[in-house]
Structures are given as structure tokens and as C-alpha cells.
Design a protein around this motif. Structure first.
Motif, PDB file in Angstrom:
ATOM      1  N   VAL A 294       0.843  -1.200   0.000  1.00 47.11           N
ATOM      2  CA  VAL A 294       0.000   0.000   0.000  1.00 47.11           C
ATOM      3  C   VAL A 294       0.876   1.246   0.000  1.00 47.11           C
ATOM      4  N   LEU A 295       1.906   1.238   0.857  1.00 44.91           N
ATOM      5  CA  LEU A 295       2.807   2.387   0.951  1.00 44.91           C
ATOM      6  C   LEU A 295       3.474   2.668  -0.393  1.00 44.91           C
ATOM      7  N   VAL A 296       4.013   1.592  -1.018  1.00 46.18           N
ATOM      8  CA  VAL A 296       4.719   1.780  -2.282  1.00 46.18           C
ATOM      9  C   VAL A 296       3.760   2.290  -3.357  1.00 46.18           C
ATOM     10  N   THR A 297       2.551   1.704  -3.420  1.00 54.67           N
ATOM     11  CA  THR A 297       1.588   2.155  -4.422  1.00 54.67           C
ATOM     12  C   THR A 297       1.258   3.630  -4.234  1.00 54.67           C
ATOM     13  N   LEU A 298       1.008   4.022  -2.985  1.00 53.48           N
ATOM     14  CA  LEU A 298       0.662   5.410  -2.699  1.00 53.48           C
ATOM     15  C   LEU A 298       1.780   6.345  -3.143  1.00 53.48           C
ATOM     16  N   VAL A 299       3.013   6.035  -2.718  1.00 50.74           N
ATOM     17  CA  VAL A 299       4.139   6.907  -3.061  1.00 50.74           C
ATOM     18  C   VAL A 299       4.373   6.904  -4.573  1.00 50.74           C
ATOM     19  N   LEU A 300       4.237   5.711  -5.177  1.00 50.17           N
ATOM     20  CA  LEU A 300       4.472   5.612  -6.623  1.00 50.17           C
ATOM     21  C   LEU A 300       3.498   6.486  -7.412  1.00 50.17           C
ATOM     22  N   VAL A 301       2.203   6.414  -7.088  1.00 47.74           N
ATOM     23  CA  VAL A 301       1.259   7.218  -7.877  1.00 47.74           C
ATOM     24  C   VAL A 301       1.495   8.710  -7.642  1.00 47.74           C
ATOM     25  N   ILE A 302       1.870   9.083  -6.412  1.00 46.52           N
ATOM     26  CA  ILE A 302       2.162  10.505  -6.185  1.00 46.52           C
ATOM     27  C   ILE A 302       3.376  10.915  -7.007  1.00 46.52           C
ATOM     28  N   ASN A 303       4.413  10.062  -7.037  1.00 51.82           N
ATOM     29  CA  ASN A 303       5.592  10.378  -7.847  1.00 51.82           C
ATOM     30  C   ASN A 303       5.255  10.481  -9.327  1.00 51.82           C
ATOM     31  N   LEU A 304       4.399   9.561  -9.818  1.00 55.45           N
ATOM     32  CA  LEU A 304       4.017   9.608 -11.236  1.00 55.45           C
ATOM     33  C   LEU A 304       3.252  10.894 -11.524  1.00 55.45           C
ATOM     34  N   LEU A 305       2.347  11.270 -10.614  1.00 53.72           N
ATOM     35  CA  LEU A 305       1.617  12.531 -10.795  1.00 53.72           C
ATOM     36  C   LEU A 305       2.585  13.705 -10.752  1.00 53.72           C
ATOM     37  N   GLY A 306       3.595  13.593  -9.877  1.00 54.28           N
ATOM     38  CA  GLY A 306       4.602  14.655  -9.790  1.00 54.28           C
ATOM     39  C   GLY A 306       5.356  14.800 -11.101  1.00 54.28           C
ATOM     40  N   ASP A 307       5.750  13.661 -11.690  1.00 56.55           N
ATOM     41  CA  ASP A 307       6.434  13.701 -12.987  1.00 56.55           C
ATOM     42  C   ASP A 307       5.564  14.370 -14.035  1.00 56.55           C
ATOM     43  N   TRP A 308       4.279  14.025 -13.996  1.00 64.02           N
ATOM     44  CA  TRP A 308       3.377  14.565 -15.001  1.00 64.02           C
ATOM     45  C   TRP A 308       3.210  16.084 -14.816  1.00 64.02           C
ATOM     46  N   THR A 309       2.969  16.532 -13.566  1.00 64.01           N
ATOM     47  CA  THR A 309       2.816  17.982 -13.356  1.00 64.01           C
ATOM     48  C   THR A 309       4.083  18.712 -13.764  1.00 64.01           C
ATOM     49  N   ARG A 310       5.240  18.102 -13.481  1.00 68.17           N
ATOM     50  CA  ARG A 310       6.478  18.777 -13.859  1.00 68.17           C
ATOM     51  C   ARG A 310       6.560  18.938 -15.375  1.00 68.17           C
ATOM     52  N   ASP A 311       6.203  17.867 -16.089  1.00 64.27           N
ATOM     53  CA  ASP A 311       6.262  17.959 -17.547  1.00 64.27           C
ATOM     54  C   ASP A 311       5.303  19.004 -18.076  1.00 64.27           C
ATOM     55  N   VAL A 312       4.128  19.110 -17.463  1.00 56.03           N
ATOM     56  CA  VAL A 312       3.128  20.049 -17.976  1.00 56.03           C
ATOM     57  C   VAL A 312       3.475  21.476 -17.588  1.00 56.03           C
ATOM     58  N   LEU A 313       3.765  21.681 -16.294  1.00 55.90           N
ATOM     59  CA  LEU A 313       3.874  23.054 -15.807  1.00 55.90           C
ATOM     60  C   LEU A 313       5.249  23.656 -16.023  1.00 55.90           C
ATOM     61  N   ASN A 314       6.267  22.855 -15.795  1.00 58.67           N
ATOM     62  CA  ASN A 314       7.579  23.475 -15.771  1.00 58.67           C
ATOM     63  C   ASN A 314       8.652  22.451 -16.064  1.00 58.67           C
ATOM     64  N   PRO A 315       8.844  22.141 -17.329  1.00 63.68           N
ATOM     65  CA  PRO A 315       9.715  21.021 -17.663  1.00 63.68           C
ATOM     66  C   PRO A 315      11.155  21.219 -17.204  1.00 63.68           C
ATOM     67  N   LYS A 316      11.592  22.446 -16.975  1.00 60.31           N
ATOM     68  CA  LYS A 316      13.015  22.642 -16.685  1.00 60.31           C
ATOM     69  C   LYS A 316      13.336  22.691 -15.202  1.00 60.31           C
ATOM     70  N   LEU A 317      12.277  22.722 -14.379  1.00 61.12           N
ATOM     71  CA  LEU A 317      12.513  23.072 -12.979  1.00 61.12           C
ATOM     72  C   LEU A 317      13.254  22.009 -12.193  1.00 61.12           C
ATOM     73  N   TYR A 318      12.734  20.810 -12.169  1.00 64.78           N
ATOM     74  CA  TYR A 318      13.158  19.814 -11.201  1.00 64.78           C
ATOM     75  C   TYR A 318      13.817  18.658 -11.898  1.00 64.78           C
ATOM     76  N   LYS A 319      15.065  18.414 -11.568  1.00 62.37           N
ATOM     77  CA  LYS A 319      15.720  17.270 -12.187  1.00 62.37           C
ATOM     78  C   LYS A 319      15.977  16.220 -11.132  1.00 62.37           C
ATOM     79  N   GLY A 320      15.917  14.993 -11.544  1.00 62.00           N
ATOM     80  CA  GLY A 320      16.283  13.956 -10.591  1.00 62.00           C
ATOM     81  C   GLY A 320      15.107  13.291  -9.950  1.00 62.00           C
TER      82      GLY A 320
END
Lengths: 320, 326
Positions: A294-320
Motif C-alpha cells: 500500500v505504501l509503495v503504491t501510494l508513493v508511486l502514484v504521487i511520484n508519477l503525478l509529480g512527474d506529469w505535473t512537472r512535464d506540464v507546468l515546468n519542464p526545466k525546474l526539477y531534475k532527478g
């Protein structure tokens, strides 16, 4: 000055509703085109929804000693031989229904994660705004502090702080206020992430004309920072927030695993995994593996959403 | 450059002083040294006499000054539990932790550079997509969970790997026993090292990939391509150099994070290093040992960060100028 609406029929046209406007926006468009984001969002909403309805849907109340029987401990989940029908995911080492305990634990993990990030955001945004807007000596002192704070890993600071608090107050008092301590330490240790990002955008925004015109109109620095610059710096803040929530949930789980977080009597996902670890050698894997999944799934989907928001809003901001 | 060096060293000393002040404040407030020395059944007069003799009634700054003086000579007090100098206890445990960090670092560097470069050069190949998918899953699994799952699969279910301790070690020098010279030692260190590297490896793959992709877009790489330089040379000589700059800074901070993660891995694998020692010291309220750990770990953090900053200043002239001005 005459009545302006009469001369200006354009205003009479109804603006599209907020929802419709959002549906047509870039963000919503890219969301609809991205299956990973849709699935992640669905899972995230499902987990949070179910976790926050825990008191309504959980078959047992893990905080109610009357419903816990130590004789029920270590029953396996339903697909394993020897399971009891009333405990669908089995029971933990204290005889609590694992499903109910996980639901309550997930709720606790999410609350701690989100509150800790709220503390980070509040501190970091305030410091970043001041640092970027005021500049000069204040700026260099604050950013030097941020450098130093960043050079000590959050987990290390949190472990040492919580270990000392526990030794100082005794584990009795500590476990009563564990939620507060966890939120405070994860919140304070990570402020530079926000401060740096906000400062960088403030420096870019400060040069723009709308800030000059606001200043010419005689607005004070507080108003310009909060009402003018901050709304224009929101997208990078939004991008790091998702990643920060994921990190905060992992930090909380790690701290609870070490016995420096939530006590076994009111377990978060981390302390549940921790109590299961003692039994994994004897074969009761589900106490660790199911909350872990459950923990891994929760963190994973948040990370995937984070990747997506980064790509949409600000592709250059956050690396790594 | 010299001014930058001095400035950076001064900052390091200031941070170290702040850490020692915190450590000293902890020493004064956590536990009671008199009870450790005398036990419970001693009259109040003897107690007061000893307080006076030990200098516990002196003003705060005088006591801090004394603490600082003895700390600089390597005297951080005597552990209540081990009855040995606290610094010695820690230095005995240090090699075990360092070997773990070393093993994990080898895994991280050995895998993240080639994988990061590959995923940057061929972003659309199936293998790259698989690597990126695995790495985002890797970032989402906490270190301690990786460790537990590895123990469950490889030790409990399959019985292939030992699940705790260091196994057979070979004595090298002083308190340094190494795992890397016996088969049993290797068997014991492999799982903890993988667990320790498990969250940082995907992070570095993603970082190197992002940096590399950015560099590949830059003018000078395009020019090198137009000149007809072999792709291998462009990737590894031209592009990689500039990719590694930000990787160095992140790496410096991550060394500290790794020390924190050793506490988790050591707890799961019962690894006799200083991380598990620290948690035990906290449970026993062994104040001198806690304080000594704090100072040693703070020292490791400050030294690595200072070195990384200096290296970064050396290899990147633009940052050097900007920072020197600041």
C-alpha cells in the motif's frame, strides 16, 4: 464617466463556467491524453478516499481494545490456507484486523505527509519571498542558511531530533505527541527546497513590469509579494509539492520503522511494517508485505503525478 | 580562488561550532552524569561535592569552553554502557559502516553512469523505457522495505543469503576488519549494499539522464556532431564532462543522506556499524555516546560538503566567480 456597461455590449456575453474553462485548459488537455496520469490519479483518489472513510468502511476499529483479541493474532489473508473469514487480509501480531489497521494507518500517513509539506511550504514560501524580494544581505544570509540546512540530510536531522526528544521526554509522552513531532521535524527540515525555488521565481518575476506598476501605485512590499508575485510563482510550487508529499510519506514511514515515529498502538504504515518485521522470519509475511505494498503504491502514484505535473507546468525546474 | 577557499573553510568551522554547541546542550540536559558515576545511594553532600569537583556548577560558557577544549583533543567523554572513551567506541564501529557505504557507492556509480547515459542517448528504446519505469518504482520504495523484502525472499524463502551480521571478516589494521576478502564476507555485504543503494541509484539514473539530455541539446555538442566527431567520443568526452558537474553537487549531499540510510539498513540487517550503535545508545540514554555520534556524523557531513563545494569551484569557473562575488 458614463455607465460603461451600456457602451460595452461585449461584457454581456456570459463567460464560460469555471469547470468548463478548466476542462479546456492545457493542463486538463494533457491530463486527458496521458493514461499514466489518469490511472495514477484514479488510484490516488481511491486510496485517499478509502483511507479517509476508514471509520465508516473498516470492519473493525483498531483503536478500540474491546475489538482486539490477542488470540486472533497472525491469521493469514483469505487466499492462504488457515484464514478466518472475518479477517479478509489476516491479522497482525496483536490480533488486529489487518485491513482496518491499514486503512487507519494510511490515513495517518497521508495526514502526516500533507501537514508536514504544508509546514515546509509555509516556511519556505515566506523565506523565499522575503529573500528574493528584499535581496542584499538578508538574501545572502538566508540562502547561506538554506545551503547549510540542505547539506544535512532531512532523515539524519529527523532521526537525531526524534531520538533525542524520545530520550528526553520518555517514550510515554513521546508517543502521545508523535504526530506533532513528526510533522514539525519533517516540516522544518525541508524548507530550503521551497525557499530556493520560490526565491528563483521571485527574482525572475521582480523584474517584470507589473511589479513596477504595483510599486508606482504605492502598494507596500507585503502586498506586492503576496498578491502580485506569489500568484505568478505558483506553478513551480505546485510541482515540487507533489514530490515533497511523496518524500514526506517515505520519511515518516522510515522514522516510524525505526521506532522514532508512530507507536504500535496507533500505527501508521511505517510502524505497521516495522511490527511485522519481527514476524517475517517466522513466515507471517503479510503483516509487512501488505502495508508495504500500500505504501509503495501510494508513493508511486504521487511520484508519477509529480512527474506529469512537472512535464506540464515546468519542464526545466526539477531534475532527478 | 584563495578567498573562496578561506570563506568556505570559515563557514565549515562555524557550522562545526554550532553542532558542538547543540551537542553540548544535549549533554547538559540528557541524563544525569552523577547518577551514572555514583548510583542512587549517596548522600546529598557527597553529590554536591562531586558536582563542584566536576565543574558542573560553573557558568554555561565556561563549561562549554572546557567541553570544546577536550573535544578538540579527541576526548568526547566515556560511554556509560561500554565504559570506554566514546570516540573510540564509534571509531571501532566506523569501518563496518564505511564498508557498507563503499559497497553501495560502487553499485551506484557503476550502474547509474552507463544506464543514465544510455537512457539519455536512446530515450525511446524499449530498454530505456523499462529502466525509467523501474527507476520510478525504485524511488518509491523506502530503503528499509527493500531491505526487508530482500531478507524475506533471499534469506527466508530461498535460503540463499545470510540475513544478519557481517559474517567472516579479515583484520586489516587498527579497528578495521574488512568484508571484502572472504566469500562469506561478500555474501553478507551484498544485500545490505544493494538495499542502501536502492533509492539513490534510480535517483542518480534520472539525474544523469536529465542532465545528459540537456547537454546533448547544447550548441557545442551540435557543433561537435557537425564536425563529424565519432558519437562515442561526443557522448563520453564532450557531453559526460558537463553532465557530471551537477551530479557532483547532488552527490555530495547524498553522501550525508547515505549515512542516514545506514541507520535503516544496519537496523534491518543487524549490521554492527555506528548507525545501529546510535539507536542502541539512544535506548540506553548513553549520553556521551549520543553526543560523540552527533559530532562525528556532523563532522562527516561538513567535511564532505566542503570538499564537494571546493571541487565544484575548481572544475566550474562560472560558479566560482559567482560565488566569490556573493
Amino acid at each position: 464617466m458614463t455607465d460603461q456597461t451600456a457602451e460595452n455590449p461585449v461584457i454581456a456575453i456570459r463567460r464560460p463556467s469555471r469547470l468548463r474553462e478548466f476542462w479546456a485548459s492545457n493542463i486538463a488537455y494533457s491530463f486527458r491524453r496521458n493514461p499514466v496520469a489518469i490511472v495514477s490519479m484514479a488510484i490516488f483518489l481511491l486510496i485517499t478516499g478509502v483511507a479517509f472513510c476508514a471509520p465508516l468502511i473498516a470492519p473493525f476499529d483498531p483503536y478500540d481494545p474491546a475489538q482486539i483479541d490477542i488470540l486472533n493474532s497472525e491469521y493469514p489473508p483469505f487466499w492462504v490456507y488457515g484464514a478466518l473469514p472475518e479477517f479478509s487480509l489476516g491479522t497482525d501480531d496483536q490480533g488486529r484486523d489487518l485491513l482496518s489497521t491499514i486503512l487507519y494507518g494510511t490515513r495517518l500517513s497521508i495526514i502526516i505527509g500533507v501537514c508536514a509539506v504544508a509546514v515546509q511550504a509555509f516556511l519556505g514560501i515566506s523565506i523565499g519571498l522575503i529573500s528574493g524580494y528584499v535581496g542584499g544581505r538578508t538574501d545572502s544570509v538566508l540562502m547561506r542558511l538554506a545551503d547549510i540546512q540542505l547539506s544535512f540530510s532531512t532523515l539524519m536531522v529527523a532521526i537525531i531530533f526524534l531520538a533525542l526528544t524520545q530520550a528526553l521526554f520518555g517514550s510515554e509522552i513521546f508517543s502521545r505527541y508523535a504526530v506533532v513531532f513528526l510533522i514539525a521535524v519533517i516540516g522544518v527540515a525541508e524548507w530550503p527546497q521551497y525557499a530556493r525555488t520560490v526565491r528563483a521565481t521571485v527574482l525572475a518575476e521582480k523584474k517584470k513590469e507589473y511589479v513596477d506598476s504595483a510599486r508606482v501605485l504605492g502598494f507596500g512590499p507585503g502586498r506586492i509579494m503576496l498578491r502580485h508575485i506569489l500568484p505568478n510563482s505558483l506553478s513551480p510550487i505546485f510541482v515540487i509539492s507533489t514530490v515533497q508529499v511523496a518524500n514526506a510519506i517515505i520519511s515518516e514511514a522510515s522514522l516510524s520503522f525505526l521506532g522514532l515515529g508512530m507507536p504500535p498502538s496507533q500505527p501508521s504504515l511505517g510502524s505497521l511494517i516495522s511490527s511485522g518485521f519481527d514476524y517475517i522470519l517466522s513466515g507471517s509475511w503479510w503483516i509487512t508485505v501488505i502495508p508495504g505494498a500500500v505504501l509503495v503504491t501510494l508513493v508511486l502514484v504521487i511520484n508519477l503525478l509529480g512527474d506529469w505535473t512537472r512535464d506540464v507546468l515546468n519542464p526545466k525546474l526539477y531534475k532527478g | 580562488m584563495f578567498a573562496y577557499l578561506v570563506k568556505r573553510l570559515l563557514q565549515a568551522i562555524a557550522v562545526m561550532l554550532a553542532i558542538s554547541l547543540i551537542a553540548f546542550a544535549i549533554q547538559g540536559n540528557l541524563g544525569d552524569p552523577l547518577r551514572e558515576l555514583l548510583g542512587q545511594s549517596v548522600s546529598e553532600e557527597v553529590r554536591q561535592q562531586l558536582r563542584e569537583d566536576l565543574g558542573l556548577n560553573d557558568p554555561f560558557l565556561v563549561q562549554y569552553w572546557r567541553f570544546l577544549g577536550s573535544a578538540l583533543q579527541g576526548d568526547l567523554g566515556t560511554s556509560y554502557f561500554f565504559k570506554e572513551p566514546a570516540l573510540e567506541v564509534i571509531l571501532k564501529k566506523l569501518p563496518a559502516t564505511m564498508e557498507l557505504v563503499f559497497g553501495a557507492t560502487i553499485i551506484i556509480i557503476g550502474l547509474s553512469v552507463p544506464l543514465g547515459i544510455y537512457t539519455a542517448i536512446r530515450p525511446n528504446s524499449i530498454l530505456s523505457r523499462a529502466i525509467m519505469a523501474i527507476s520510478i518504482i525504485g524511488i518509491s520504495i523506502p530503503v528499509f522495505l527493500t531491505a526487508i523484502l530482500m531478507i524475506y525472499f533471499f534469506s527466508v524463502e530461498l535460503g540463499w543469503m545470510p540475513s544478519f551480521g557481517r559474517g567472516e571478516t579479515v583484520h586489516i589494521i587498527g579497528s578495521w576488519d574488512t568484508n571484502f576478502l572472504t566469500v562469506d564476507g561478500w555474501a553478507h555485504i551484498i544485500m545490505p549494499s544493494i538495499a542502501l543503494s536502492s533509492i539513490m541509484l534510480p535517483m542518480f539514473i534520472r539525474l544523469i539522464r536529465a542532465e545528459m539530455m540537456e547537454v546533448m541539446q547544447s550548441e557545442y555538442v551540435r557543433f561537435a556532431r557537425a564536425k563529424g566527431i565519432a558519437p562515442g567520443r561526443i557522448y563520453f568526452v564532450h557531453a559526460l564532462k558537463n553532465t557530471l558537474l551537477p551530479v557532483i553537487t547532488v552527490g555530495g549531499v547524498q553522501i550525508g543522506t547515505m549515512v542516514a540510510y545506514t541507520i535503516l539498513t544496519e537496523t534491518v540487517f543487524s549490521w554492527p556499524g555506528m548507525g545501529s550503535m546510535f539507536l542502541e545508545a539512544v535506548n540506553r540514554v548513553d549520553t556521551p555516546l549520543i553526543v560523540a555520534y552527533l559530532i562525528v556524523v556532523g563532522f562527516i557531513f561538513v567535511v564532505t560538503n566542503t570538499i564537494v563545494d571546493l571541487i565544484y569551484g575548481l572544475v566550474n569557473p562560472t560558479v566560482k566567480l559567482a560565488r566569490m562575488g556573493a
